[in-house]
Enzyme design. Structure first.
Site, PDB file in Angstrom:
ATOM      1  CG  HIS A  22       3.646  -6.921  -2.064  1.00  0.00           C
ATOM      2  ND1 HIS A  22       3.051  -8.137  -1.841  1.00  0.00           N
ATOM      3  CD2 HIS A  22       3.070  -6.433  -3.186  1.00  0.00           C
ATOM      4  CE1 HIS A  22       2.146  -8.375  -2.776  1.00  0.00           C
ATOM      5  NE2 HIS A  22       2.141  -7.355  -3.615  1.00  0.00           N
ATOM      6  CE  LYS A  46      -8.015  -8.900  -8.559  1.00  0.00           C
ATOM      7  NZ  LYS A  46      -6.674  -8.348  -8.317  1.00  0.00           N
ATOM      8  NE  ARG A  95       5.016  -8.441 -10.673  1.00  0.00           N
ATOM      9  CZ  ARG A  95       3.923  -9.092 -10.383  1.00  0.00           C
ATOM     10  NH1 ARG A  95       3.926  -9.986  -9.420  1.00  0.00           N
ATOM     11  NH2 ARG A  95       2.807  -8.893 -11.048  1.00  0.00           N
ATOM     12  CB  SER A 133      -0.036 -12.483  -4.150  1.00  0.00           C
ATOM     13  OG  SER A 133       0.537 -11.336  -3.579  1.00  0.00           O
TER      14      SER A 133
HETATM   15  O1  PNS Z   1      -2.623  -6.206  -6.198  1.00  0.00           O
HETATM   16  P1  PNS Z   1      -3.585  -5.932  -7.322  1.00  0.00           P
HETATM   17  O2  PNS Z   1      -4.729  -6.909  -7.270  1.00  0.00           O
HETATM   18  O3  PNS Z   1      -2.913  -5.906  -8.660  1.00  0.00           O
HETATM   19  O4  PNS Z   1      -4.169  -4.457  -7.061  1.00  0.00           O
HETATM   20  C1  PNS Z   1      -5.120  -3.910  -7.911  1.00  0.00           C
HETATM   21  C2  PNS Z   1      -5.710  -2.609  -7.327  1.00  0.00           C
HETATM   22  C3  PNS Z   1      -6.226  -2.854  -5.922  1.00  0.00           C
HETATM   23  C4  PNS Z   1      -4.653  -1.559  -7.281  1.00  0.00           C
HETATM   24  C5  PNS Z   1      -6.866  -2.168  -8.285  1.00  0.00           C
HETATM   25  O5  PNS Z   1      -7.715  -3.244  -8.508  1.00  0.00           O
HETATM   26  C6  PNS Z   1      -7.669  -0.986  -7.741  1.00  0.00           C
HETATM   27  O6  PNS Z   1      -7.175   0.103  -7.631  1.00  0.00           O
HETATM   28  N1  PNS Z   1      -8.951  -1.243  -7.390  1.00  0.00           N
HETATM   29  C7  PNS Z   1      -9.844  -0.250  -6.854  1.00  0.00           C
HETATM   30  C8  PNS Z   1     -10.966   0.099  -7.818  1.00  0.00           C
HETATM   31  C9  PNS Z   1     -10.568   1.231  -8.739  1.00  0.00           C
HETATM   32  O7  PNS Z   1     -10.198   2.306  -8.329  1.00  0.00           O
HETATM   33  N2  PNS Z   1     -10.697   0.967 -10.066  1.00  0.00           N
HETATM   34  C10 PNS Z   1     -10.386   1.934 -11.088  1.00  0.00           C
HETATM   35  C11 PNS Z   1      -8.905   2.135 -11.260  1.00  0.00           C
HETATM   36  S1  PNS Z   1      -8.319   1.397 -12.683  1.00  0.00           S
END
Ligand code: PNS
Length: 175
Positions: A22, A46, A95, A133
């Site tokens: 990150h 989660k 990645r 993570s």
């Molecule tokens: O680090 P992560 O867990 O891969 O991040 C995922 C994240 C936070 C980017 C994703 O879950 C997100 O954007 N959640 C917010 C809800 C949302 O907007 N959902 C629709 C988009 S696909």
């Protein structure tokens, strides 16, 4: 408020916890964007190891001294948050090919939700291409070394969290 010429990007994620991958993406991103907001999802679905407050505190500590990096939280739709922040770019780290399908789905869903915001994928330095993570937490919890994979302050936080959790388990066991 961001003026029209400021390129503000949102870098969203769970950051449970921040890894050196990150940090690498943020460093690359600050060369392209004027400001980056590390947007930490307050995720009720989660079950994060660290609370939102802990994740924010850790990220602030890690990015202290970087005036172009801000740490914030968000809930709900990412595009709503990005719009609210007047950001027109979402940064995501890519990645490996295995990340691509999930990232493509999210990017296209976000594009369907709004045409105003573009997703930009950035690749971390090679040593971080396998760092996540999730794996950091797993390796640490099983007694493996995560040195060099997370900032030193995150390693200290992991240690403290596991001490607290260990103490909690033994206290619960005494009841
Ligand atoms: O680090 P992560 O867990 O891969 O991040 C995922 C994240 C936070 C980017 C994703 O879950 C997100 O954007 N959640 C917010 C809800 C949302 O907007 N959902 C629709 C988009 S696909």
């Amino acid at each position: 408020m961001t003026d029209q010429t400021t390129r503000l990007a949102v870098y969203p994620g769970s950051f449970d916890p921040v890894t050196n991958g990150h940090v690498d993406i943020i460093e690359r991103g600050t060369k392209i964007f004027d400001r980056i907001v590390v947007a930490i999802l307050v995720n009720v679905e989660k079950a994060p190891l660290f609370t939102a407050e802990e994740r924010v505190a850790t990220a602030r500590e890690v990015f202290r001294g970087k005036p172009h990096v801000e740490v914030d939280t968000f809930q709900g739709l990412l595009v709503d948050y990005a719009r609210h922040r007047q950001a027109n770019v979402i940064v995501r780290g890519l990645r490996a090919v295995s990340d691509f399908e999930y990232e493509l789905q999210m990017a296209l869903m976000n594009r369907r939700l709004t045409q105003e915001i573009e997703t930009v994928f950035m690749m971390p330095a090679e040593p971080y291409t396998y760092v996540s993570s999730r794996l950091v937490k797993e390796v640490f919890s099983l007694g493996g070394s995560v040195e060099g994979l997370v900032p030193a302050s995150v390693e200290a936080q992991l240690r403290a969290k596991h001490r607290r959790l260990g103490a909690q388990v033994s206290t619960d066991g005494n009841r």
